[in-house]
Scaffold this motif. Structure first.
Motif, PDB file in Angstrom:
ATOM      1  N   PRO A   8       0.625  -1.011  -0.020  1.00 37.71           N
ATOM      2  CA  PRO A   8      -0.197   0.037  -0.021  1.00 37.71           C
ATOM      3  C   PRO A   8       0.435   1.279  -0.268  1.00 37.71           C
ATOM      4  CG  PRO A   8      -0.942  -1.890   1.851  1.00 37.71           C
ATOM      5  CD  PRO A   8       0.711  -1.768   1.388  1.00 37.71           C
ATOM      6  N   THR A   9       0.285   2.246  -0.583  1.00 39.83           N
ATOM      7  CA  THR A   9       0.620   3.705  -0.580  1.00 39.83           C
ATOM      8  C   THR A   9       0.479   4.758   0.662  1.00 39.83           C
ATOM      9  OG1 THR A   9       0.517   3.111  -2.616  1.00 39.83           O
ATOM     10  CG2 THR A   9       1.574   5.947  -1.946  1.00 39.83           C
ATOM     11  N   PRO A  10       1.504   5.006   1.524  1.00 39.91           N
ATOM     12  CA  PRO A  10       0.634   5.721   2.138  1.00 39.91           C
ATOM     13  C   PRO A  10       0.358   6.838   2.248  1.00 39.91           C
ATOM     14  CG  PRO A  10       3.597   5.434   2.219  1.00 39.91           C
ATOM     15  CD  PRO A  10       2.809   4.973   1.435  1.00 39.91           C
ATOM     16  N   PRO A  11      -0.594   8.229   3.348  1.00 38.43           N
ATOM     17  CA  PRO A  11      -0.973   8.971   2.622  1.00 38.43           C
ATOM     18  C   PRO A  11      -0.434   9.595   2.717  1.00 38.43           C
ATOM     19  CG  PRO A  11      -2.572   7.595   4.148  1.00 38.43           C
ATOM     20  CD  PRO A  11      -0.680   6.806   3.911  1.00 38.43           C
ATOM     21  N   GLU A  12      -0.141  10.858   2.396  1.00 35.96           N
ATOM     22  CA  GLU A  12       0.931  11.918   2.228  1.00 35.96           C
ATOM     23  C   GLU A  12       0.623  12.797   3.764  1.00 35.96           C
ATOM     24  OE1 GLU A  12      -0.006  14.496  -0.635  1.00 35.96           O
ATOM     25  OE2 GLU A  12      -0.381  13.018  -2.064  1.00 35.96           O
ATOM     26  N   VAL A  13       0.307  12.406   4.261  1.00 34.39           N
ATOM     27  CA  VAL A  13       0.058  12.994   5.797  1.00 34.39           C
ATOM     28  C   VAL A  13       1.108  12.462   6.951  1.00 34.39           C
ATOM     29  CG1 VAL A  13      -1.812  14.535   5.643  1.00 34.39           C
ATOM     30  CG2 VAL A  13      -2.133  11.973   6.600  1.00 34.39           C
ATOM     31  N   VAL A  14       1.362  10.768   6.188  1.00 27.87           N
ATOM     32  CA  VAL A  14       2.257  10.424   7.398  1.00 27.87           C
ATOM     33  C   VAL A  14       3.388  10.697   6.803  1.00 27.87           C
ATOM     34  CG1 VAL A  14       2.357   7.588   7.243  1.00 27.87           C
ATOM     35  CG2 VAL A  14       0.803   8.410   7.226  1.00 27.87           C
ATOM     36  N   PRO A  15       4.723  11.564   7.722  1.00 22.46           N
ATOM     37  CA  PRO A  15       5.925  11.149   7.189  1.00 22.46           C
ATOM     38  C   PRO A  15       6.826  10.324   7.130  1.00 22.46           C
ATOM     39  CG  PRO A  15       4.976  12.372  10.072  1.00 22.46           C
ATOM     40  CD  PRO A  15       4.078  11.152   9.235  1.00 22.46           C
ATOM     41  N   GLU A  16       7.258  10.230   5.682  1.00 25.27           N
ATOM     42  CA  GLU A  16       8.670   9.477   5.023  1.00 25.27           C
ATOM     43  C   GLU A  16       9.438   8.594   6.483  1.00 25.27           C
ATOM     44  OE1 GLU A  16      10.523  10.291   1.912  1.00 25.27           O
ATOM     45  OE2 GLU A  16       9.256  12.196   1.713  1.00 25.27           O
ATOM     46  N   GLU A  52     -12.286   3.465   7.973  1.00 22.74           N
ATOM     47  CA  GLU A  52     -11.562   2.019   7.419  1.00 22.74           C
ATOM     48  C   GLU A  52     -11.940   1.815   5.586  1.00 22.74           C
ATOM     49  OE1 GLU A  52      -8.691   0.740   9.170  1.00 22.74           O
ATOM     50  OE2 GLU A  52      -9.350   2.225  11.143  1.00 22.74           O
ATOM     51  N   PRO A  53     -10.380   1.874   5.367  1.00 20.00           N
ATOM     52  CA  PRO A  53     -10.615   1.381   3.592  1.00 20.00           C
ATOM     53  C   PRO A  53     -11.013  -0.057   3.497  1.00 20.00           C
ATOM     54  CG  PRO A  53      -8.841   1.943   4.607  1.00 20.00           C
ATOM     55  CD  PRO A  53      -9.088   2.300   5.540  1.00 20.00           C
ATOM     56  N   GLY A  54     -12.232  -0.332   2.577  1.00 24.22           N
ATOM     57  CA  GLY A  54     -12.390  -1.611   2.660  1.00 24.22           C
ATOM     58  C   GLY A  54     -11.378  -2.154   0.987  1.00 24.22           C
ATOM     59  N   PRO A  55     -11.580  -3.696   0.890  1.00 21.24           N
ATOM     60  CA  PRO A  55     -10.838  -4.092  -0.173  1.00 21.24           C
ATOM     61  C   PRO A  55     -10.828  -3.633  -1.452  1.00 21.24           C
ATOM     62  CG  PRO A  55     -11.870  -5.294   0.828  1.00 21.24           C
ATOM     63  CD  PRO A  55     -12.478  -4.874   0.929  1.00 21.24           C
ATOM     64  N   ASP A  56      -9.029  -3.032  -1.932  1.00 20.14           N
ATOM     65  CA  ASP A  56      -9.125  -2.519  -3.183  1.00 20.14           C
ATOM     66  C   ASP A  56     -10.021  -0.801  -3.114  1.00 20.14           C
ATOM     67  OD1 ASP A  56      -8.445  -4.452  -4.660  1.00 20.14           O
ATOM     68  OD2 ASP A  56     -10.021  -5.452  -4.591  1.00 20.14           O
ATOM     69  N   GLU A  57     -10.338  -0.107  -2.093  1.00 17.77           N
ATOM     70  CA  GLU A  57     -10.395   1.617  -1.807  1.00 17.77           C
ATOM     71  C   GLU A  57      -9.256   2.322  -1.293  1.00 17.77           C
ATOM     72  OE1 GLU A  57     -15.096   0.747  -0.531  1.00 17.77           O
ATOM     73  OE2 GLU A  57     -13.407   1.097   0.764  1.00 17.77           O
ATOM     74  N   GLU A  58      -9.076   3.267  -1.678  1.00 23.50           N
ATOM     75  CA  GLU A  58      -8.413   4.551  -1.185  1.00 23.50           C
ATOM     76  C   GLU A  58      -8.546   5.110  -0.730  1.00 23.50           C
ATOM     77  OE1 GLU A  58      -4.508   7.209  -3.150  1.00 23.50           O
ATOM     78  OE2 GLU A  58      -6.086   5.685  -4.330  1.00 23.50           O
ATOM     79  N   ILE A  59      -8.394   5.756   0.225  1.00 25.77           N
ATOM     80  CA  ILE A  59      -9.334   6.949   1.066  1.00 25.77           C
ATOM     81  C   ILE A  59      -8.519   8.212   0.725  1.00 25.77           C
ATOM     82  CG2 ILE A  59     -10.039   8.390   3.427  1.00 25.77           C
ATOM     83  CD1 ILE A  59     -11.695   5.426   3.628  1.00 25.77           C
TER      84      ILE A  59
END
Length: 117
Positions: A8-16, A52-59
């Motif tokens: 998964p790709t982390p949300p932009e707001v999560v520090p690298e 919470e995102p479901g399968p194959d969903e991106e918040i």
């Protein structure tokens, strides 16, 4: 076992640095980290989000509003769909009390958004 391309790709707001360290954890370490994060939220007088995102969903975005959480997400449908993922879509999410006790998370579809929104 999933391939690195499926990670998964982390949300932009999560520090690298945090995202990098989380991706190196074992499943057991991740579960314990979730428990600790929830305890920190309670310490800061916050409640865990019902989103919470479901399968194959991106918040894409979750914004707390008075009485609900405004959620913008994308979703994938059947495999092989050339237009996936679909969206972004706007939802209002709220926890509702159940007569038999406990709560239920209710997602209300508001509508499709343009990419600029």
């Amino acid at each position: 076992m999933a391939s690195p391309a499926d990670e998964p790709t982390p949300p932009e707001v999560v520090p690298e640095q945090v995202a990098g360290e989380l991706s190196d954890l074992t499943p057991e370490e991740l579960r314990n980290t979730i428990i600790y994060a929830q305890e920190l939220l309670q310490f800061h007088d916050e409640t865990a989000s019902p989103v919470e995102p479901g399968p194959d969903e991106e918040i894409l975005r979750a914004t707390e509003r008075d009485g609900y959480t405004e959620v913008v997400k994308r979703a994938a449908c059947a495999s092989g769909c050339e237009d996936c993922p679909h969206g972004p879509y706007l939802y209002h999410v709220k926890e509702e009390s159940r007569p038999e006790g406990g709560t239920k998370v209710r997602w209300t579809f508001v509508g499709a958004l343009s990419e600029a929104e």
